[in-house]
Design a protein around this motif. Sequence first.
Motif, mmCIF file in Angstrom:
data_model
loop_
_atom_site.group_PDB
_atom_site.id
_atom_site.type_symbol
_atom_site.label_atom_id
_atom_site.label_comp_id
_atom_site.label_asym_id
_atom_site.label_seq_id
_atom_site.Cartn_x
_atom_site.Cartn_y
_atom_site.Cartn_z
ATOM 1 N N MET A 269 0.966 -1.212 0.030
ATOM 2 C CA MET A 269 0.091 -0.044 0.173
ATOM 3 C C MET A 269 0.917 1.281 -0.176
ATOM 4 O O MET A 269 0.528 2.384 -0.473
ATOM 5 C CB MET A 269 -0.823 -0.064 1.316
ATOM 6 N N VAL A 270 1.997 1.191 0.738
ATOM 7 C CA VAL A 270 2.994 2.202 0.681
ATOM 8 C C VAL A 270 4.316 1.563 0.526
ATOM 9 O O VAL A 270 4.476 0.452 1.290
ATOM 10 C CB VAL A 270 3.076 3.038 1.967
ATOM 11 N N ALA A 271 5.064 2.051 -0.543
ATOM 12 C CA ALA A 271 6.770 1.122 -0.608
ATOM 13 C C ALA A 271 7.347 1.486 0.491
ATOM 14 O O ALA A 271 7.876 0.527 1.274
ATOM 15 C CB ALA A 271 7.039 1.373 -1.996
ATOM 16 N N ALA A 272 7.795 2.756 0.568
ATOM 17 C CA ALA A 272 8.943 3.166 1.584
ATOM 18 C C ALA A 272 8.117 4.364 2.359
ATOM 19 O O ALA A 272 8.052 5.515 1.544
ATOM 20 C CB ALA A 272 9.938 3.687 0.887
ATOM 21 N N TYR A 273 8.091 4.661 3.413
ATOM 22 C CA TYR A 273 7.566 5.815 4.138
ATOM 23 C C TYR A 273 8.626 5.989 5.538
ATOM 24 O O TYR A 273 9.092 4.952 6.129
ATOM 25 C CB TYR A 273 6.341 5.174 4.745
ATOM 26 N N ALA A 274 9.070 6.979 5.735
ATOM 27 C CA ALA A 274 9.860 7.772 6.562
ATOM 28 C C ALA A 274 8.959 8.645 7.391
ATOM 29 O O ALA A 274 8.767 9.647 6.663
ATOM 30 C CB ALA A 274 11.238 8.238 6.328
ATOM 31 N N MET A 275 8.679 8.540 8.785
ATOM 32 C CA MET A 275 8.319 9.319 9.525
ATOM 33 C C MET A 275 9.121 9.881 10.656
ATOM 34 O O MET A 275 9.544 9.040 11.305
ATOM 35 C CB MET A 275 7.062 8.729 10.198
ATOM 36 N N TYR A 276 9.283 11.243 10.847
ATOM 37 C CA TYR A 276 9.933 11.749 12.048
ATOM 38 C C TYR A 276 11.397 10.888 11.997
ATOM 39 O O TYR A 276 12.061 10.701 13.072
ATOM 40 C CB TYR A 276 9.342 11.379 13.442
ATOM 41 N N SER A 277 12.139 11.013 10.794
ATOM 42 C CA SER A 277 13.202 10.187 10.691
ATOM 43 C C SER A 277 14.281 11.215 10.055
ATOM 44 O O SER A 277 13.897 12.227 9.585
ATOM 45 C CB SER A 277 13.171 8.971 9.912
ATOM 46 N N ARG A 278 15.505 10.902 10.156
ATOM 47 C CA ARG A 278 16.600 11.903 9.434
ATOM 48 C C ARG A 278 17.794 11.130 8.904
ATOM 49 O O ARG A 278 17.967 9.721 9.522
ATOM 50 C CB ARG A 278 17.026 12.972 10.414
ATOM 51 N N ASP A 279 18.487 11.520 7.901
ATOM 52 C CA ASP A 279 19.753 11.187 7.663
ATOM 53 C C ASP A 279 19.342 9.573 6.907
ATOM 54 O O ASP A 279 20.323 8.738 7.258
ATOM 55 C CB ASP A 279 20.823 11.064 8.734
ATOM 56 N N LEU A 280 18.556 9.438 6.299
ATOM 57 C CA LEU A 280 18.442 8.112 5.504
ATOM 58 C C LEU A 280 18.796 8.368 4.268
ATOM 59 O O LEU A 280 18.668 9.456 3.716
ATOM 60 C CB LEU A 280 16.793 7.678 5.699
ATOM 61 N N VAL A 281 19.390 7.096 3.715
ATOM 62 C CA VAL A 281 19.796 7.229 2.237
ATOM 63 C C VAL A 281 19.060 6.199 1.545
ATOM 64 O O VAL A 281 19.271 4.943 1.839
ATOM 65 C CB VAL A 281 21.262 7.163 2.154
ATOM 66 N N TYR A 282 18.025 6.335 0.506
ATOM 67 C CA TYR A 282 17.537 5.391 -0.268
ATOM 68 C C TYR A 282 18.336 5.402 -1.504
ATOM 69 O O TYR A 282 18.343 6.507 -2.371
ATOM 70 C CB TYR A 282 16.214 5.805 -0.556
ATOM 71 N N ARG A 283 18.957 4.398 -2.126
ATOM 72 C CA ARG A 283 19.784 4.372 -3.328
ATOM 73 C C ARG A 283 19.487 3.029 -4.049
ATOM 74 O O ARG A 283 19.354 1.979 -3.288
ATOM 75 C CB ARG A 283 20.988 4.363 -2.854
ATOM 76 N N GLY A 284 18.984 3.280 -5.179
ATOM 77 C CA GLY A 284 19.047 1.951 -6.148
ATOM 78 C C GLY A 284 18.024 0.899 -5.677
ATOM 79 O O GLY A 284 17.698 -0.185 -5.969
ATOM 80 N N ASN A 285 16.816 1.502 -5.334
ATOM 81 C CA ASN A 285 15.577 0.674 -4.704
ATOM 82 C C ASN A 285 14.567 0.614 -5.800
ATOM 83 O O ASN A 285 14.174 1.783 -6.774
ATOM 84 C CB ASN A 285 14.987 1.189 -3.277
ATOM 85 N N LEU A 286 13.712 -0.380 -5.851
ATOM 86 C CA LEU A 286 12.464 -0.251 -6.839
ATOM 87 C C LEU A 286 11.244 -0.267 -5.919
ATOM 88 O O LEU A 286 10.966 -1.064 -5.061
ATOM 89 C CB LEU A 286 12.274 -1.496 -7.769
ATOM 90 N N LEU A 287 10.592 0.988 -6.141
ATOM 91 C CA LEU A 287 9.555 1.203 -5.539
ATOM 92 C C LEU A 287 8.238 1.385 -6.444
ATOM 93 O O LEU A 287 8.029 2.164 -7.079
ATOM 94 C CB LEU A 287 9.676 2.597 -4.646
ATOM 95 N N GLN A 288 7.620 0.098 -6.559
ATOM 96 C CA GLN A 288 6.594 -0.176 -7.387
ATOM 97 C C GLN A 288 5.171 -0.508 -7.192
ATOM 98 O O GLN A 288 4.974 -1.398 -6.044
ATOM 99 C CB GLN A 288 7.296 -1.121 -8.463
ATOM 100 N N GLY A 289 4.052 -0.165 -7.955
ATOM 101 C CA GLY A 289 2.882 -0.762 -7.667
ATOM 102 C C GLY A 289 2.382 -0.409 -6.280
ATOM 103 O O GLY A 289 1.451 -1.342 -5.946
ATOM 104 N N SER A 290 2.635 0.713 -5.588
ATOM 105 C CA SER A 290 1.860 1.059 -4.441
ATOM 106 C C SER A 290 0.379 1.396 -4.743
ATOM 107 O O SER A 290 0.119 2.143 -5.817
ATOM 108 C CB SER A 290 2.627 2.238 -3.684
ATOM 109 N N TYR A 291 -0.651 0.994 -3.875
ATOM 110 C CA TYR A 291 -1.868 1.267 -4.433
ATOM 111 C C TYR A 291 -2.701 1.678 -3.107
ATOM 112 O O TYR A 291 -2.380 1.555 -2.024
ATOM 113 C CB TYR A 291 -2.662 -0.145 -4.934
#
Lengths: 277, 285, 488
Positions: free
Chosen positions: C238-260
């Motif tokens: 329903m959600v691929a990647a969700y960050a809440m109240y977070s910091r210094d995250l690195v998202y690299r080279g991911n496939l985030l697909q088909g969230s509905y």
Amino acid sequence: MTPLGVVRLVARKEVRDALRSRWFQLYAAGFAILALALSRLSLGEATGGGLAGFGRTAASLVNLVLLTVPLMGLTLGAGSLAGERERGTLATLLAQPVTRTEVLVGKYLGLGLALGAALAAGFGLAAVFIALGGGGAAAGAYGLLLGLALLLALAMLALGLVISAAARRTTAATGAALFTWLGLVFLGDLGLMGTALTMRLPVATLLLLAVLNPIEAYRIAAIQAITGSVDVLGPAGAYAARTLGDALMPALAGMLVLWTVVPLSVALLIFNRRSIV
Amino acid sequence: MIRVEGLSVRLGQAQVVDGLDFAVSAGESLALWGQNGAGKTTVIRALLGLVPFSGQVVLAGHQMPGEGRAARAHVGYVPQQLAYYEDMSALGLLRYLAALRAAPHGEPQALLAQVGLADHSAKAVGALSGGMKQRLALAAALLGDPPILLLDEPTASLDAGARSELTALIAGLRAAGKTLLVTTHRLAEVSALADRVLVMEGGRVRASCGAQELEAVLGLPARLHLRASGDMNQAVALLRAEGFTAQVNGRGLQVEAVPGRRAAPVVLLLAAGFAVDDIQIEEGP
Amino acid sequence: MSGPVRRRPTLGRCLVVLTAVAAAIGLPPARAGAAARVLEVGPDSAYAGLAAALAASRDGDRILVHGGTHPGPVVVEHAVSMIGEDWPVIDGGGKGTVVNFKKAGGRLEGFVIRNSGNLLEKEDAGIAAEGQVTLVGNRLEDVLLGIDLQTAPESVVERNTVVGRDLDMARRGDAMRLWESHRSVVRGNRVRRGRDLVIWYSQNVTVEDNVVEDGRYGLHFMYASGSQVQGNYLRRNMVAAYAMYSRDLVYRGNLLQGSYGSSGYGLALKDSDQITVEGNVIAGNRVGIYLDNSPAEEGAVNVIADNVVAYNDIGAAFMPAVKHNRLGGNSFVDNFQQVALVTSGTFSGNDWTPEGRGNHWSNYVGYDADGDGVGDLPHVERGLFASMLETTPELRLFALSPAQDAMDLAARAFPVFQPPPTLSDAAPQVLPAPSPLNLPTPARGSLVALAAALLLGAGLVARWGLGLGDDGGRQQVAAPILPRGGAA
């Protein structure tokens, strides 16, 4: 000859006439070329395997179907009876041991078959292109899309036949068909948008009013077929998904079938009553 | 074979056929004769169920329009304005119609041969001449060997040669025992085509008689203008003595002709030794 | 063996309780100093069952299990390694948590874990751990929660497969949960049909090369920081990647697909700062990138660069007043709506051309006369329909309709109706960036087959129709109908 035999024969004649008619050839070729061009364009933008464009190609195809299929269905249907009446061949045909119902149903099925073949050819060529271009598509969803387009074509043909049965002359029938097309494809939606903007229609009312239009029913069903949901349609889509759930697709298809059955019955009623000359 | 009672047709505001009664028995040929607009074609169309009508129509025992499908199986139709699928070949067209009529396979070719179109079977209908088309129409009407033929102005728009060919074909049909209903506006053709004739005017029957008696029944006035050599006054006296109304007109004679006996004055004059150089018929009152 | 199931307090009180538990199990082991042994479990081995071996085990022991089905729940009181060969099964019998590590230093490898309890309030899991644990190559099936790490820093969760129960989303448990488990590594796992893969209050976690499908939140950070998220495939959640109240995250080279669904985000940031999102493929979601009050802190910046954002219903949706994001080098390809503002406003507080480097827009209508790959006109996003959506979202019902196209076309033709642009990219890239991921080409055999069938069908219809009137090769002479004398 059995009634079914007559229907079959008249249908076959209609397929033959359609395939030999300049208009139909123009429609079919135009549809195929546009379908190919659209799939080519969508694939041209593709960025990496696996994603390459079914969603977008399919969306383009839906757009193409929305514009062309109603036009084809309405004008072919409208020209069918009116044209033969004007040329006098309808009287020749009806002087044979056939009933008007058989003739109308045969013509309807024949035109449907011809239109279906044109759609199948366009979709088929586009599918070849998508596959060659490295795009992926679930054959099931693609087939569903074609099936829905066919339902839309049949509904529009039926509506065209109503016009054809009622019209006095071919030119009048064609004019009425074009006007109907304009109304269904553009004016209805624009009017509904305006109403929604000014009157703040409840989402349920908006949805209901929209899907009464067979073209809208097709569009929503097609979006469901491609994306697997109607999320893209915003609140109204969410409402449809929540209230109807898995029944959404059958309901929309049912609307299209209704738009086939009712006009066809009306066309039969008119055709059976009126003078042929 | 054909029974019509109280047949009335309204097209729009116009009462095109108004209370028509007639019957055609098996093997009989009935002509509907009248001027254009008399309602002849509409009668034929009503019989086929192409236009809505009131009254009773029974074809080969089948009530129209309810049993139209069965009735039309017994009826071959040659329309006045031939409207066939012009892009089909002659043979293709006949095959299509033959299939609709459940006619025996092979009949289209046999019929084409019989109407003299065997060499043109591959030709598009639209490319046939008027006479060929008319013969093709006859062949189409004969598919499935129907006992009743409805021929709507079968010889209209044909030249004299083609007309006589077609008249011969129709005569053959009569000889073969077909029941015919023929419309025509040519007085001269009635006797060649039909046993009996209905004179139509304004959607009604004005007269009904044997085909041979039509001219007499109609009593159509006509004047003969003769140019003869000899004593014209003597000629007038001769004619008057035989009961003709005649007078000297310039250098010739003018004789009121009797329908059915137009040649009689000429025969009379020739027998009396006059030389008749020229003859002209003026129809109408 | 049916040890008592430890009652878990509610999530809200977990922190306090778990700190106490951690302190308790942090005591020195009772038999410290004894030599490590290998205990074998199997029909021909010293121990007939896993329970017996565990009962006899001490810290540092290695328990080698040869196949067989072993009843759970299993409570592991010592820091032992359990190594399965030939896929031994631990069956929880539908009650409680199947394997529960009470002490740091445990290891579980090569087991099938199945049939946990079904009580969400008791957090019945496949594997739970209250201290550092190493979980490698296990298969978790028919479990409510999958792997539940409570204060288990430096844990390793590698190459496990978790398949959740087929329940309504609301009744499912998290497929994986890391709670205060800093510096843990989650790598190469396959997770399907769970609720969330969620990381709470954990710093510097590595999440690499996992596949998470058909869940609720594919990867969810709460109050987390310093994590590296790389090479994961998060699909059909329903959600691929969700960050809440977070910091210094690195998202690299991911496939985030088909969230509905109603959220349907590919990547969503809420109140999150200093996030780097680079080289991901974000495709086919309802919303590709969703930003809500991110960055939140004064002076913080998020960098969203070189991603492919394609085929989403909405490419990027910003809540009002979202600012200080730098978006450059991304390819916005064929999203039904490229960018959208939730309610109203403009995107102007964000930099769409950071350091002079713009994005690729598939709907760019300008040109590149000098051929330097950068469009000579800025790309602007605006549209009458899109602007109407801001005030009347119900109108989205008409998305993709000819009427919508007609309206936008008319607005372009008559600029008086044209709403002001919401976004301007001064240096649009003419060509899309190549995909940062090498995704496999989807199977297309069935499509080719369908195409062939369609073309064949069309051909057959054409042949049938055009063959009308042909003799079909049959010849037959019929009896003459006209009498001889009648023929001309």
